[in-house]
Write a protein that holds these residues in place. Structure first.
Motif: not given
Length: 361
Positions: A12-14, A20, A28, A45, A48-49, A51-53
């Motif tokens: 979870s990026p949050t 993480v 990556r 979450s 959010a993941a 969107a982040a990755w």
């Protein structure tokens, strides 16, 4: 070999996590791998993941396991969930990389190893200390005879997660039933590195103690009881004939995070942590040695071991984890077994069980 599609359960990026901090930056930066999916415990979450990755993200681990583009399922959640999630992935015919410990106890580790054997798939476990450049160089020096015949080794270190004060998020570390203790985490990583460098252990004696019966939850100003041992003392006879002593303290020491000596008939080697962190699998390490007519140890050069596959990996926690992934890809391509798998994890779990048994007698 085709690109390996990876799905990580517990990224979870949050919320700061090992997945993480270490796994995602490692993946990556590596060729040959593609992060395909992430599973978290909440829809927010997961979004959010995504969107982040830029990956598919789920709030249901089963959906990740069944994802057609996920070849390797990474289990990076709390240890009590490892067994169920890894078992589901194996039943689906997926390769599994489980963070360490493999299970909360020897029984869970045994069952997962049996399931992996029956499924006929490759597995990996997060015992990455052996991929630290300083540990690899230490093994080379011992093998080359730098210290002569090894007589004894002593490793003393700090397990910072088990200090006098913690947060509610990490309170579970202090409950022995969760399987995440100074013995099962910090000491186990060190024992795996020690046996990688010096060979297997023949027999052990041990003392385990809870020195701090309570831990303070900082944000609540309350205390909870401690049942997980925070002082671990192990003595061992190695199959080579050398004697080993390993001690881990919960918390930290002003004298340093880690000190590992290897003493031989013609030389001495010293591995130390550059910080208060005594977790050998994740801290920065410095190597020194002296042999022949030298009267003290001096710094030794440690090659980076960064081949073209690892050159873009960020320094810090991602480095050793990336080395595991790179070696795993080579194992798959060449049919080798350099990366610790579930069978190896079972051996370390058995060693921990032997230590617990010895401590009771």
């Amino acid at each position: 070999m085709k690109e390996i599609g990876v799905g990580i359960i517990g990224a979870s990026p949050t919320t700061p996590s090992w997945a993480v901090t270490a796994h995602i930056p490692a993946l990556r930066a590596l060729p040959g791998y593609r992060l395909r999916a992430v599973a978290t415990s909440r829809r927010a979450s997961a979004d959010a993941a995504a969107a982040a990755w830029g990956v598919d993200a789920f709030d249901d681990a089963r959906a990740l396991i069944d994802h057609p583009d996920v070849d390797l399922v990474v289990v990076a959640v709390k240890v009590p969930q490892h067994h169920d999630l890894a078992a589901q992935a194996l039943a689906a015919g997926k390769m599994v990389y489980s963070e360490w410990p493999l299970g909360v106890n020897l029984e869970e580790a045994t069952h997962l190893n049996e399931l992996a054997a029956a499924a006929g798939v490759r597995t990996a476990v997060g015992l990455q200390a052996r991929f630290a450049p300083a540990v690899r160089r230490l093994r080379e020096l011992v093998t080359e005879g730098y210290a002569g015949r090894v007589l004894a080794t002593t490793l003393t270190a700090s397990a910072m997660g088990w200090d006098a004060v913690t947060s509610r998020k990490y309170a579970f570390l202090f409950d022995v039933t969760n399987g995440v203790t100074t013995l099962s985490v910090s000491t186990a990583h060190a024992l795996d590195a020690l046996t990688y460098v010096l060979g297997d252990i023949d027999r052990v004696t041990a003392t385990l103690a809870v020195a701090r019966p309570e831990v303070l939850i900082a944000e609540e100003n309350t205390t909870v009881p401690v049942t997980a041992p925070d002082q671990v003392a192990v003595t061992a006879a190695l199959r080579s004939g050398a004697v080993a002593s390993v001690f881990y303290r919960g918390g930290r020491s002003r004298a340093g995070g880690l000190r590992w000596e290897i003493n031989g008939t013609s030389g001495d080697l010293l591995l130390t942590s550059a910080s208060a962190d005594g977790n050998i699998q994740s801290t920065e390490l410095t190597l020194a040695g002296g042999n022949g007519t030298a009267t003290e140890v001096s710094p030794l050069t440690v090659p980076t071991y960064l081949d073209a596959d690892l050159a873009a990996v960020p320094a810090g926690p991602p480095r050793n984890v990336a080395a595991v992934y790179a070696a795993f890809a080579k194992d798959l391509a060449k049919g080798t077994h350099e990366v610790p798998d579930f069978t190896h994890a079972l051996r370390i779990h058995q060693l921990l069980a032997d230590i617990e048994t010895a401590a009771r007698h």
